[in-house]
Design an enzyme around this catalytic site. Structure first.
Site, PDB file in Angstrom:
ATOM      1  CG  ASP A 297      -2.016   1.017   1.164  1.00  0.00           C
ATOM      2  OD1 ASP A 297      -2.588   1.191   0.079  1.00  0.00           O
ATOM      3  OD2 ASP A 297      -2.307   1.630   2.200  1.00  0.00           O
ATOM      4  CD  GLU A 344      -2.090   2.536  -3.368  1.00  0.00           C
ATOM      5  OE1 GLU A 344      -2.274   3.342  -4.308  1.00  0.00           O
ATOM      6  OE2 GLU A 344      -1.742   2.872  -2.243  1.00  0.00           O
ATOM      7  CG  ASP A 397      -9.136   3.590   0.276  1.00  0.00           C
ATOM      8  OD1 ASP A 397      -9.678   3.376   1.374  1.00  0.00           O
ATOM      9  OD2 ASP A 397      -7.897   3.701   0.148  1.00  0.00           O
TER      10      ASP A 397
END
Length: 505
Positions: A297, A344, A397
């Site tokens: 991430d 990501e 998200d």
């Protein structure tokens, strides 16, 4: 690293159906594996497994190494002989569409303690041997974790800088005394991690046997209120009293006009480099013990990160700082071999970020919603995807793809590029799923909400909103054979089947 052409589903463990308020590693997790196998899916992507520090967010945990004890299946402990069926009676279920973290915690924790007490009183031989092996194999992270967790419970204060000074500063004599005084509590903390690890490894073995790989998710930052920061204070940007000096976030972007102020303490990258990034290598090692592949991430933070003074009201007050680049990954690869990572790389991404990702050989991410939103971006349109990427209809998200579709505002006085993808009002979610499935991307991932065609009532997270997130759950029997057959047929048509599926064989 290159991956075979395949597809998978994004669904966190907490989102699984269960009768005890929260999805766990019990029967519903195995049913999900069975569904994925029947649906021709090769990957099950989940969110971080770590124990949340606050707000129930798996991205803000009090350990980068430990597991969330609420994910332990009590039913499986009945099978182990540590609990009885009657011990599981008395839970008052709430809305099955949402996780009830408080109710689940109040019910599960006393029963986990009961399982520990029964283990001490009459430990099954196989379980005792397994526990001892777990302790020997995991002491390198477990000792720090269990001590921190016990102190966290003892003082009921997550900001460890407010603990008594000898403990917050990790005075060896004070720590030794706590280890003696609270030996039983420390052992219980370790026992919970053993149960979690045991159940997780069994699930992973079951998934791998059915040609399903597990994909984890590693946040770049850790919570201030964590064993990681308390135990490694020299590796973070802290003041002399242990409070944060600089914290993490991102500037204004697609998700928020004021940016996102995460509040995680920034790393002292110079100190980490002097230690040859040993902490990062250990973290990657632990992740690769648990998962077959890993989504890293906020990958852009390794190239440059947004640094905000502690106490700032919004992330707008921050500034960019140069990150460590490839060094942490290179150090880890020397010990661990090739890293099966997904970068990501969403948000404000520069050419330098893409160059770093390409240097490391990690596929990046493409998200369909970004290619047809009010901030239209050709980069995220399925027709432009390269092979070396992982394509998503949306992430945890994002809104669900149907929630996004109904709220989306088409461009005025110009052709709508989405018309090339959605050609009718029937099964819009499946048309959007097909768009990423038929792209050139090596891997296509679809949130389970999009398979079901759910609206924004099923959204998992709204970035920048502190409460009410991470609660959505699958309804029992929501996934049907028809869903599996349709996914399997689509995978077959788009060349993404990696194992034989009866319905399309």
């Amino acid at each position: 690293m290159r991956f075979p052409r395949s597809s998978g589903i994004l669904c966190h463990i907490t989102s699984l159906p269960s009768e005890l308020g929260i999805g766990d590693l019990g029967a519903s997790a195995y049913e999900m594996v069975d569904f994925l196998h029947a649906a021709g899916q090769s990957i099950w992507q989940i969110l971080p497994l770590s124990p949340p520090a606050y707000g129930n967010s798996p991205y803000s945990a009090y350990s980068a190494f430990g597991g969330n004890a609420l994910l332990i299946s009590l039913e499986s402990l009945v099978d182990e002989g540590l609990l009885s069926e009657s011990d599981l009676e008395g839970f008052v279920p709430g809305d099955p569409a949402f996780v009830d973290y408080d109710a689940a915690g109040k019910f599960k924790h006393p029963r986990l303690k009961l399982a520990y007490e029964r283990f001490l009183a009459n430990p099954p031989r196989e379980l005792k041997i397994a526990f001892e092996f777990f302790l020997d194999s995991n002491d390198w992270w477990l000792d720090e974790f269990s001590l921190f967790e016990v102190l966290l419970n003892k003082y009921q204060e997550s900001h460890w800088s407010k603990w008594p000074d000898p403990l917050s500063r990790r005075d060896p004599e004070a720590l030794g005394q706590i280890r003696q005084e609270m030996a039983r509590e420390i052992d219980y903390s370790r026992f919970q991690q053993f149960l979690f690890d045991r159940q997780w490894n069994r699930l992973k073995a079951y998934a791998n046997e059915r040609h399903v790989q597990l994909c984890g998710d590693m946040p770049i930052f850790v919570a201030y209120e964590s064993a990681d920061v308390w135990g490694n204070q020299d590796m973070f940007a802290l003041n002399e009293d242990g409070t944060p000096k600089l914290v993490a976030g991102v500037p204004p972007d697609y998700f928020s006009e004021t940016g996102q102020l995460w509040g995680n303490p920034q790393y002292d990258w110079d100190a980490l480099e002097k230690a040859n990034y040993a902490w990062w290598t250990a973290r990657f090692r632990r992740a690769l013990e648990q998962f077959d592949l890993l989504r890293v991430d906020h990958f852009r933070g390794f190239e440059a990160y947004w640094e905000v003074p502690y106490g700032a009201e919004t992330a707008i007050e921050g500034q960019w700082r140069t990150g460590p680049g490839a060094k942490p990954f290179d150090a880890a690869a020397k010990e661990l071999g090739e890293l099966p990572f997904i970068a990501e790389d969403l948000g404000m991404i520069t050419d330098a970020v893409h160059e770093l990702r390409e240097e490391l050989g990690f596929p990046g991410m493409r998200v369909l919603q970004f290619g047809f939103s009010t901030m239209e971006d050709d980069f995220h349109r399925p027709s432009t995807y390269p092979e070396s990427c992982v394509a998503y209809t949306g992430t945890h998200d994002n809104d669900t793809v149907m929630g996004w579709y109904h709220l989306r505002k088409p461009p005025e006085n110009s052709p709508d590029p989405l018309d090339e993808v959605v050609t009718s009002d029937v099964d819009v979610n499946w048309q959007l799923i097909d768009a990423v499935m038929s792209s050139a991307a090596e891997i296509a991932i679809v949130p389970i909400q999009d398979v079901l065609g759910l609206g924004n009532e099923a959204r998992m997270n709204i970035p920048g909103v502190a409460s009410g997130n991470w609660a959505w759950r699958l309804s029992p029997q929501a996934l049907t054979q028809a869903h599996a057959d349709r996914l399997a047929s689509l995978c077959h048509e788009r060349g993404r089947l990696t194992h034989e599926v009866p319905s399309v064989g």
